[in-house]
Design an enzyme around this catalytic site. Structure first.
Site, PDB file in Angstrom:
ATOM      1  N   LEU A 232      -2.077  -0.811  -1.844  1.00  0.00           N
ATOM      2  CA  LEU A 232      -2.905  -0.788  -3.036  1.00  0.00           C
ATOM      3  C   LEU A 232      -4.344  -1.091  -2.632  1.00  0.00           C
ATOM      4  O   LEU A 232      -4.736  -2.247  -2.448  1.00  0.00           O
ATOM      5  CB  LEU A 232      -2.398  -1.788  -4.074  1.00  0.00           C
ATOM      6  CG  LEU A 232      -0.933  -1.639  -4.521  1.00  0.00           C
ATOM      7  CD1 LEU A 232      -0.653  -2.520  -5.722  1.00  0.00           C
ATOM      8  CD2 LEU A 232      -0.584  -0.189  -4.838  1.00  0.00           C
ATOM      9  N   ASP A 233      -5.114  -0.028  -2.484  1.00  0.00           N
ATOM     10  CA  ASP A 233      -6.468  -0.153  -1.964  1.00  0.00           C
ATOM     11  C   ASP A 233      -7.404  -0.785  -2.989  1.00  0.00           C
ATOM     12  O   ASP A 233      -7.423  -0.393  -4.168  1.00  0.00           O
ATOM     13  CB  ASP A 233      -6.989   1.239  -1.580  1.00  0.00           C
ATOM     14  CG  ASP A 233      -8.425   1.215  -1.118  1.00  0.00           C
ATOM     15  OD1 ASP A 233      -8.683   0.618  -0.055  1.00  0.00           O
ATOM     16  OD2 ASP A 233      -9.292   1.761  -1.817  1.00  0.00           O
ATOM     17  N   ALA A 234      -8.190  -1.768  -2.525  1.00  0.00           N
ATOM     18  CA  ALA A 234      -9.234  -2.403  -3.343  1.00  0.00           C
ATOM     19  C   ALA A 234      -8.713  -2.871  -4.695  1.00  0.00           C
ATOM     20  O   ALA A 234      -9.445  -2.885  -5.688  1.00  0.00           O
ATOM     21  CB  ALA A 234     -10.404  -1.431  -3.540  1.00  0.00           C
TER      22      ALA A 234
END
Length: 584
Positions: A232-234
């Site tokens: 889960l990016d950023a």
């Protein structure tokens, strides 16, 4: 239907959308994930990993071969050079994109044609456990959704976060120094859209439940293509409320929990990893109570470990290691030293002094590295060091130690491989790639320095011609294969920090069944160090030997002489385990 799953989803949604009638949304989410409402959650505190698990981080085109798609080349590399030392691969965003080397996604459900197609991705997923990015905070300004936003039509009209110049945005935490709000001309006038990272990366508005549904649909699609690990990016910046910091808000954590609930009911062996490049205490919150992320990045490790080896003192690394809580069963740390972005400095906040940080940055700069900044209030603060790991460890703060570069490089990885958690290697660390200054000149982006593209032929030559690439790679392969056989290196095995002075960093690991102990001892200085075995308290009835070299230590009261950056894995047992990677 009233089932444990529907009740759990309703509980999540009441936190995220407290004013809404969430019953229809529950039904929509279950249908989108194709779940049986009566399905049961898997047992809690269940480890989905063991000591065999080692992750590779790579772009789809980090290695290319003329005349074939890069994903085909990557599969060849995984099949031939890397098959016996990796269990999983993280292919950085392989979707069509407009900027940020993939993290400005145009279309979440397509593969970038220059890399290959979903068939190539699925082939890799059949060989190794595949980790893919869910770039969840923002989307490309060139996406179809954002075009619809500008034309004021669905889907997309209400998918992006808006604000006004009158909103109180003074507390917003930013990872960049660009303007937070970007004016966009739409068919019904100018609107200000929220851009945490860049004007081309427009933040999505999860306050609209249909955005949540769209991402659940994307998750289900990825699962069908063989993805089993979701990064889960950023995600820390997901939920925004003017007047707050807009980072780590309660709704953000609840969205992660909801996604875990949905994923594990359909695919109980899938894993969620949160990418939150923030100070250590904030990062730890993404474990929840073993009900949020399965795995979190150990973001404090890279700056503290590299600083340790450049300064010759493990003071801060040891203090941090002693303060880290053991991960509960069912959760784990992801250990790494370098990534495609660089060495983040925010996780070292409150751990290194201003003077130490300045000295650290100066040393990296002398080795050809660069610094990226973020905006804090009215000033720019150092955010990350952009440098290849090989060049980051070129010399020490006091200079004149470049001849020990390979020894420092291997010492760093030996420490990383032994620590509690799952080890991950960025491809350019595994192959000891140097700074790519030509790519920086071409792109005008600091991060390009550690995003070199190898030709497969050139890489294979470098790994067989006696170069530092071959020396580093062969030594790392030996360390990885040795580690993968030892149950005391299980990601959740017991760990205690040893007190061996500032120049020697050590810790003790014990297997979950207590059958094996390993004392990991590392000289982090450029000078010879002496360590009395009596200070380690080796059990005298056991026979102890170094797993790395095979050297035996029969006298528990002897004194060790450690050469500069020399490392030992002293164990009372050796195991030759069969590969058993992340459960399928």
């Amino acid at each position: 239907m009233d089932t444990p799953l529907t009740r759990k989803l309703l509980a999540h949604l009441r936190v995220i959308y407290p004013e809404a009638d969430n019953g229809p949304l529950v039904e929509q989410l279950i249908a989108t994930m194709a779940l049986d409402p009566a399905s049961q959650a898997p047992p809690t505190h269940r480890n989905l990993w063991n000591q065999n698990d080692v992750l590779l981080i790579t772009y789809g085109n980090s290695v290319v071969d003329e005349g074939e798609k890069p994903l085909v080349t990557l599969n060849k590399l995984l099949t031939n050079e890397l098959d016996d030392c990796l269990s999983a691969v993280h292919i950085l965003p392989f979707f069509p994109y407009s900027s940020d080397d993939g993290f400005s996604v145009i279309d979440y459900v397509s593969v970038n044609e220059s890399l290959g197609d979903w068939g190539h991705v699925s082939t890799i997923a059949k060989r190794k456990h595949l980790m893919a990015d869910l770039v969840i905070n923002h989307m490309s300004s060139r996406s179809a959704w954002f075009e619809n936003f500008k034309r004021r039509r669905d889907p997309g009209k209400d998918y992006f976060k808006e604000a006004s110049l009158e909103d109180d945005l003074s507390q917003v935490v930013r990872p960049r120094s660009s303007p937070l709000l970007t004016p966009v001309q739409t068919d019904d006038g100018e609107r200000m859209v929220w851009c945490t990272f860049s004007p081309d990366q427009v933040d999505l508005d999860f306050g609209n439940p249909q955005v949540l549904v769209e991402f659940v649909r994307i998750i289900h699609f990825y699962l069908e293509q063989g993805v089993r690990i979701f990064r889960l990016d950023a995600v820390a910046y997901l939920w925004k409320v003017p007047g707050t910091s807009c980072i780590h808000l309660q709704q953000t954590h609840e969205v992660v929990k909801l996604m875990r609930t949905l994923i594990e009911h359909g695919y109980p062996n899938a894993v969620i990893i949160t990418e939150t490049n923030v100070p250590n205490r904030e990062n730890l919150t993404y474990f929840g109570n073993a009900n949020e992320a399965h795995v979190i990045y150990n973001f404090s490790l890279p700056p503290l470990l590299v600083h340790c080896l450049l300064s010759g003192s493990c003071r801060h690394l040891k203090t941090w290691a002693m303060s880290m809580p053991p991960a509960q069963n069912g959760t784990a740390y992801l250990n790494f030293i370098a990534s495609h972005d660089g060495i983040g400095l925010r996780p070292a906040e409150d751990l290194l002094s201003e003077e130490e940080l300045a000295e650290f940055i100066g040393t990296i700069s002398r080795s050809g590295g660069m610094v990226s900044y973020r905006r804090k209030g009215d000033e720019d603060k150092p955010y990350e060091l952009n440098v290849s790991l090989w060049d980051a460890l070129k010399d020490t703060v006091d200079g004149g130690k470049s001849h020990q570069q390979l020894a420092r490089f291997l010492c760093a990885h030996t420490i990383m491989l032994g620590l509690e958690g799952i080890p991950a290697f960025y491809i350019h660390s595994l192959f000891a790639t140097e700074n790519d200054t030509q790519k920086v000149a071409l792109t005008s982006r600091n991060r390009s320095i550690n995003r070199h593209t190898w030709s497969l032929e050139a890489l294979r030559t470098a790994l067989s011609n006696g170069s530092h690439h071959q020396q580093a790679y062969e030594a790392l392969r030996h360390l990885i294969q040795t580690r993968r056989a030892q149950p005391a290196f299980h990601p959740n095995a017991t760990q205690f920090t040893l007190h061996l002075g500032l120049e020697v960093f050590g810790f003790w690991r014990q297997s979950l069944d207590r059958s094996q102990s390993i004392f990991a001892i590392h000289n982090v200085s450029s000078e010879v160090q002496q360590v009395a075995l009596s200070t380690i308290n080796l059990v005298s009835t056991d026979l102890w030997f170094d797993l790395i070299t095979g050297r035996h230590f029969n006298d528990p009261h002897a004194e060790l002489t450690l050469q500069p950056y020399e490392c030992l894995w002293l164990s009372n047992r050796n195991f030759c385990g069969q590969e058993a990677p992340l459960e399928d």
